[in-house]
Design a protein around this motif. Structure first.
Motif, mmCIF file in Angstrom:
data_model
loop_
_atom_site.group_PDB
_atom_site.id
_atom_site.type_symbol
_atom_site.label_atom_id
_atom_site.label_comp_id
_atom_site.label_asym_id
_atom_site.label_seq_id
_atom_site.Cartn_x
_atom_site.Cartn_y
_atom_site.Cartn_z
ATOM 1 N N ALA A 1 0.813 -1.214 0.000
ATOM 2 C CA ALA A 1 0.000 0.000 0.000
ATOM 3 C C ALA A 1 0.848 1.266 0.000
ATOM 4 C CB ALA A 1 -0.940 -0.003 1.207
ATOM 5 N N VAL A 2 1.943 1.260 0.755
ATOM 6 C CA VAL A 2 2.764 2.470 0.847
ATOM 7 C C VAL A 2 3.369 2.849 -0.511
ATOM 8 C CG1 VAL A 2 4.803 3.492 1.923
ATOM 9 C CG2 VAL A 2 3.208 2.144 3.296
ATOM 10 N N PRO A 3 4.014 1.946 -1.242
ATOM 11 C CA PRO A 3 4.513 2.333 -2.575
ATOM 12 C C PRO A 3 3.398 2.738 -3.540
ATOM 13 C CG PRO A 3 5.541 0.294 -1.834
ATOM 14 C CD PRO A 3 4.435 0.579 -0.888
ATOM 15 N N LEU A 4 2.252 2.056 -3.458
ATOM 16 C CA LEU A 4 1.155 2.397 -4.361
ATOM 17 C C LEU A 4 0.605 3.792 -4.091
ATOM 18 C CD1 LEU A 4 -0.803 -0.985 -4.446
ATOM 19 C CD2 LEU A 4 0.459 0.056 -6.334
ATOM 20 N N ALA A 5 0.688 4.240 -2.853
ATOM 21 C CA ALA A 5 0.148 5.553 -2.497
ATOM 22 C C ALA A 5 1.171 6.669 -2.651
ATOM 23 C CB ALA A 5 -0.368 5.530 -1.058
ATOM 24 N N ARG A 6 2.457 6.366 -2.458
ATOM 25 C CA ARG A 6 3.467 7.412 -2.416
ATOM 26 C C ARG A 6 4.355 7.482 -3.655
ATOM 27 N NH1 ARG A 6 0.905 9.858 0.953
ATOM 28 N NH2 ARG A 6 1.569 10.272 3.104
ATOM 29 N N MET A 7 4.462 6.415 -4.409
ATOM 30 C CA MET A 7 5.400 6.375 -5.532
ATOM 31 C C MET A 7 4.656 6.306 -6.862
ATOM 32 S SD MET A 7 8.228 3.706 -4.019
ATOM 33 C CE MET A 7 8.984 3.973 -2.406
ATOM 34 N N PHE B 1 5.208 4.687 -10.581
ATOM 35 C CA PHE B 1 6.015 3.753 -11.359
ATOM 36 C C PHE B 1 5.150 3.160 -12.461
ATOM 37 C CE2 PHE B 1 4.345 1.693 -7.576
ATOM 38 C CZ PHE B 1 3.692 0.597 -8.076
ATOM 39 N N THR B 2 5.800 2.617 -13.458
ATOM 40 C CA THR B 2 5.109 2.048 -14.604
ATOM 41 C C THR B 2 4.286 0.827 -14.181
ATOM 42 O OG1 THR B 2 6.913 2.763 -16.056
ATOM 43 C CG2 THR B 2 5.390 1.119 -16.928
ATOM 44 N N GLY B 3 3.033 0.806 -14.587
ATOM 45 C CA GLY B 3 2.157 -0.313 -14.269
ATOM 46 C C GLY B 3 1.405 -0.175 -12.967
ATOM 47 N N ARG B 4 1.510 0.990 -12.309
ATOM 48 C CA ARG B 4 0.849 1.169 -11.019
ATOM 49 C C ARG B 4 -0.668 1.100 -11.159
ATOM 50 N NH1 ARG B 4 -1.195 5.432 -7.867
ATOM 51 N NH2 ARG B 4 -0.922 6.810 -9.646
ATOM 52 N N LYS B 5 -1.216 1.792 -12.153
ATOM 53 C CA LYS B 5 -2.673 1.784 -12.338
ATOM 54 C C LYS B 5 -3.174 0.401 -12.730
ATOM 55 C CE LYS B 5 -3.121 6.680 -13.532
ATOM 56 N NZ LYS B 5 -3.593 7.659 -14.551
ATOM 57 N N GLY B 6 -2.409 -0.299 -13.556
ATOM 58 C CA GLY B 6 -2.806 -1.659 -13.920
ATOM 59 C C GLY B 6 -2.805 -2.597 -12.731
ATOM 60 N N PHE B 7 -1.817 -2.428 -11.850
ATOM 61 C CA PHE B 7 -1.764 -3.253 -10.640
ATOM 62 C C PHE B 7 -2.953 -2.962 -9.735
ATOM 63 C CE2 PHE B 7 -0.407 -4.097 -6.282
ATOM 64 C CZ PHE B 7 0.024 -5.418 -6.399
ATOM 65 N N LEU C 1 -5.842 -1.925 -10.672
ATOM 66 C CA LEU C 1 -7.018 -2.519 -11.307
ATOM 67 C C LEU C 1 -7.096 -4.011 -11.019
ATOM 68 C CD1 LEU C 1 -9.471 -2.211 -13.167
ATOM 69 C CD2 LEU C 1 -7.947 -2.579 -15.112
ATOM 70 N N LEU C 2 -5.960 -4.698 -11.051
ATOM 71 C CA LEU C 2 -5.944 -6.121 -10.736
ATOM 72 C C LEU C 2 -6.330 -6.370 -9.278
ATOM 73 C CD1 LEU C 2 -2.699 -7.313 -12.597
ATOM 74 C CD2 LEU C 2 -5.082 -7.699 -13.261
ATOM 75 N N VAL C 3 -5.885 -5.502 -8.380
ATOM 76 C CA VAL C 3 -6.261 -5.629 -6.966
ATOM 77 C C VAL C 3 -7.764 -5.473 -6.804
ATOM 78 C CG1 VAL C 3 -6.070 -4.550 -4.699
ATOM 79 C CG2 VAL C 3 -4.023 -4.900 -6.086
#
Length: 275
Positions: free
Chosen positions: A91-97, A99-105, A107-109
């Motif tokens: 959760a911390v990298p997804l909220a603060r960083m 990077f390529t593929g973040r939105k796709g990841f 969506l998969l979640v």
């Protein structure tokens, strides 16, 4: 502004809704205190005329209770701990960083969270079979982690995003690294989020029945939900025993909630930045 009369009506409506939801629990408790004759009586006594603890004695004395209780605690608490650690690290990298593929990841979640547990039964069974994890508490623990992890990641990401970035920047200016910011700033402020996700994970794993029934074939490895089904036999159902067992079964979840309810308070960050 609502008038006093309107507030009274809203309060009465709230109490009525609360009574509707609380009635099954009340009926379970009163049935557990009734004698067999009262349980089978056609009269619906909301207040038991005679109180007996024989049903609780029968439930607690049933073979395997202690073993199943320990198994349930191991699987449930283990899945909660694993889901919190893995979810927090994601959760911390997804909220603060960025990077390529973040939105796709993300969506998969979300898709994984929306998938019904019944639809995942066959794939999960095949994966556990190929990994030789069937009939083991560790395999069932991993299954529960897979169920609760998407919700944990999605929820904790929202809590992390609610923490002002200015706090991280101020700490880094003062000499904190990424890990120091996480340990001293982010983690302490994530208390409500960690508690909310832990309650969800605990209830999900504690109440799960189907996967525990199929994945754990040996009786000494089974959990309490499977133990509850043993009160129904070919000769009938011990309603008093199963109601008493259900009351006992609900106690650990209630205790867990009471232990963490003080942390279920939002808005802890609202006053963290001033001026």
């Amino acid at each position: 502004m609502t008038t006093r009369s309107q507030r009274r009506w809203l309060s009465a409506l709230g109490l009525a809704v609360a009574a509707v939801f609380a009635f099954p629990t009340y009926w379970m408790l009163t049935t557990a205190l009734k004698t067999p004759a009262q349980i089978l009586s056609p009269a619906y006594d909301l207040i038991p005329l005679g109180v007996t603890l024989a049903n609780f004695t029968t439930a607690l004395g049933k073979a395997g209770f202690t073993t199943f209780l320990v198994n349930s605690l191991i699987v449930t608490l283990g899945s909660v701990a694993c889901a919190l650690v893995a979810g927090l690290l994601a959760a911390v990298p997804l909220a603060r960083m960025r990077f390529t593929g973040r939105k796709g990841f993300l969506l998969l979640v979300l898709i994984a969270q929306l998938a019904p547990l019944e639809a995942l039964f066959v794939p999960m069974y095949l994966i556990m079979r190929d990994a030789d994890l069937l009939n083991s508490l560790g395999g069932l623990l991993l299954v529960y982690v897979a169920f609760t992890l998407p919700f944990t990641v999605w929820t904790l990401r929202g809590f992390v995003k609610g923490i002002p970035v200015e706090l991280d920047e101020a700490a880094m200016v003062d000499g904190c690294g990424r890990f120091g910011v996480f340990r001293r700033i982010t983690l302490p402020l994530l208390g409500p989020g960690l508690v909310s996700t832990s309650v969800f994970s605990f209830v999900t794993a504690w109440n799960e029945f189907l996967y525990a029934l199929v994945f754990l074939r040996d009786q000494p490895k089974q959990t309490l939900p499977v133990w509850l089904s043993s009160f129904k036999t070919a000769f009938g159902t011990d309603w008093g025993g199963i109601m008493a067992a259900s009351v006992v079964y609900a106690i650990p979840a209630l205790v867990f909630f009471l232990l963490v309810r003080r942390r279920l308070v939002t808005g802890g960050v609202s006053g963290a930045v001033k001026g």
